[in-house]
Scaffold this active site. Structure first.
Site, short mmCIF file in Angstrom:
data_model
loop_
_atom_site.label_atom_id
_atom_site.label_comp_id
_atom_site.label_asym_id
_atom_site.label_seq_id
_atom_site.Cartn_x
_atom_site.Cartn_y
_atom_site.Cartn_z
N GLU A 76 0.81 -1.20 0.00
CA GLU A 76 0.00 0.00 0.00
C GLU A 76 0.86 1.26 0.00
O GLU A 76 0.50 2.25 -0.62
CB GLU A 76 -0.93 0.03 1.23
CG GLU A 76 -1.73 1.30 1.21
CD GLU A 76 -2.92 1.32 2.14
OE1 GLU A 76 -2.96 0.54 3.08
OE2 GLU A 76 -3.81 2.15 1.88
N ASP A 99 -3.14 -2.06 8.55
CA ASP A 99 -4.51 -2.01 8.05
C ASP A 99 -5.39 -1.59 9.22
O ASP A 99 -5.44 -2.27 10.23
CB ASP A 99 -4.94 -3.38 7.51
CG ASP A 99 -6.31 -3.31 6.87
OD1 ASP A 99 -6.52 -2.44 6.01
OD2 ASP A 99 -7.19 -4.10 7.25
N THR A 101 -5.50 2.13 9.94
CA THR A 101 -4.73 3.28 10.43
C THR A 101 -5.56 4.27 11.25
O THR A 101 -5.09 4.80 12.26
CB THR A 101 -4.07 4.01 9.24
OG1 THR A 101 -3.21 3.09 8.60
CG2 THR A 101 -3.25 5.21 9.68
N ASP A 223 -5.49 -5.00 1.31
CA ASP A 223 -6.39 -5.13 2.46
C ASP A 223 -6.80 -6.60 2.65
O ASP A 223 -7.05 -7.04 3.76
CB ASP A 223 -7.68 -4.33 2.24
CG ASP A 223 -7.45 -2.84 2.01
OD1 ASP A 223 -6.73 -2.25 2.82
OD2 ASP A 223 -7.97 -2.29 1.03
C1 IPD Z 1 -8.82 0.44 5.33
C2 IPD Z 1 -9.39 -0.60 6.26
C3 IPD Z 1 -10.88 -0.41 6.41
C4 IPD Z 1 -11.59 -0.48 5.10
C5 IPD Z 1 -10.99 0.51 4.13
C6 IPD Z 1 -9.48 0.30 4.00
P1 IPD Z 1 -6.28 1.29 5.79
O1 IPD Z 1 -7.41 0.27 5.18
O2 IPD Z 1 -9.16 -1.91 5.80
O3 IPD Z 1 -11.48 -1.39 7.23
O4 IPD Z 1 -12.94 -0.20 5.30
O5 IPD Z 1 -11.63 0.28 2.90
O6 IPD Z 1 -8.95 1.26 3.12
O7 IPD Z 1 -6.39 2.56 5.03
O8 IPD Z 1 -6.56 1.47 7.22
O9 IPD Z 1 -5.02 0.55 5.49
CA CA Z 2 -5.74 -1.26 4.30
CA CA Z 3 -2.79 0.60 5.33
#
Ligand code: IPD
Ligand code: CA
Ligand code: CA
Length: 279
Positions: A76, A99, A101, A223
């Site tokens: 990512e 995951d 953040t 994810d």
């Molecule tokens: C997010 C988390 C979240 C989901 C978002 C993701 P990140 O990832 O997995 O649960 O709903 O779609 O983008 O940004 O915290 O790595």
């Molecule tokens: Ca994520």
């Molecule tokens: Ca992330």
């Protein structure tokens, strides 16, 4: 590295390496959070990224590059990663360093380090570490899934009315009314809904039976990749409730994923597909 060389890869060794690395990365994420002062910025003006996301990403990438210099990455946080459109034939690592953040910076426990290893077109190994709970989820293709070394299985909840269902939302507002409407339909027909803030976490909780189903419209390969294998190896059924609008490789497709214990899959799948048609 070509496909033939992939034949020499020992998946047991990969699992061991990825598990140790995810544990180390998790300790680092906790340390950085405890130390405070997390530099915060926004990607595309809405998506939070902290200095810890970047630090943990570097830690993981460096360790993999050192041990497996010929492997590709899809992460990512690394701009222009070599495997931006991976075919997964060549050994490829798919990584989300943190995951969840948004919750991580607020001191929540629902955040994970997610590391998947792919080759021959398949996710072969998945490791998800939830450091705040000291829980390490692992799976190797065809060999089941574990939580801290103990085998896990999806729940046996037989009907959706008795099920706990998790979902998530994208960082921006686009499409939020549509997502809320679909969520309303799901909520009417299950026991309750959850939103942890980490897709990897949700997939692992389906895998160990703490929730019965998880769906989300807009997620990315990093994810999902590790958690998808963990959920499937724990007996989950996995599919997609809408057509692929992003032309993703099926094995790591993020768009419109749904996963659940096999007993409630048809019920949730039908609600999700019906709402797609009616929205
Ligand atoms: C997010 C988390 C979240 C989901 C978002 C993701 P990140 O990832 O997995 O649960 O709903 O779609 O983008 O940004 O915290 O790595
Ligand atoms: Ca994520
Ligand atoms: Ca992330």
């Amino acid at each position: 590295m070509n496909k033939e060389m992939a034949a020499d890869i020992d998946l047991q060794e990969i699992l061991q390496f990825a598990s140790e690395l995810a544990l180390k990365a998790g300790d680092r994420a906790l340390e950085l959070r405890d130390a405070g002062d997390l530099g915060q910025d926004y990607k595309e003006s809405v998506e939070l990224v902290t200095s810890a996301d970047l630090d943990v990403s570097r830690l993981i990438e460096r360790a993999i590059q050192e041990k497996y210099p010929e492997h590709l990455f899809l992460t990512e946080e690394s701009e222009g990663a070599e495997a931006a459109r991976p075919d997964l034939e060549t050994p490829t690592w798919i990584i989300d360093p943190i995951d969840g953040t948004v919750g991580y910076v607020r001191g929540h426990f629902q955040f994970c380090i997610s590391i998947a290893f792919c080759m021959r077109g398949k996710i072969q190994v998945g490791v998800v570490n939830c450091p705040a709970l000291r829980e390490l989820f692992t799976a190797t293709l065809g060999q089941g899934a574990c939580l801290n070394g103990q085998r896990i299985q999806v729940s046996s909840t037989a009907i959706l009315k008795n099920s706990l269902v998790a979902t998530g939302f994208p960082h921006g507002w686009e499409g939020i009314d549509r997502l809320a409407k679909r969520l309303g339909e799901v909520r009417k027909q299950c026991r309750d809904v959850r939103r942890s803030g980490s897709a990897a976490f949700d997939l692992c909780w389906v895998a160990c039976g703490r929730i019965d189903a998880y769906y989300e419209e807009i997620v990315k390969a990093w994810d999902l990749a590790a958690g998808k294998l963990i959920a499937i190896e724990a007996g989950a059924q996995y599919g997609y409730f809408d057509e692929d609008r992003r032309s993703e490789l099926l094995e790591i497709r993020g768009y419109a994923s749904v996963v659940s214990n096999p007993k409630v899959y048809d019920e949730i799948f039908s609600i999700l597909t019906n709402t797609v048609e009616s929205l």
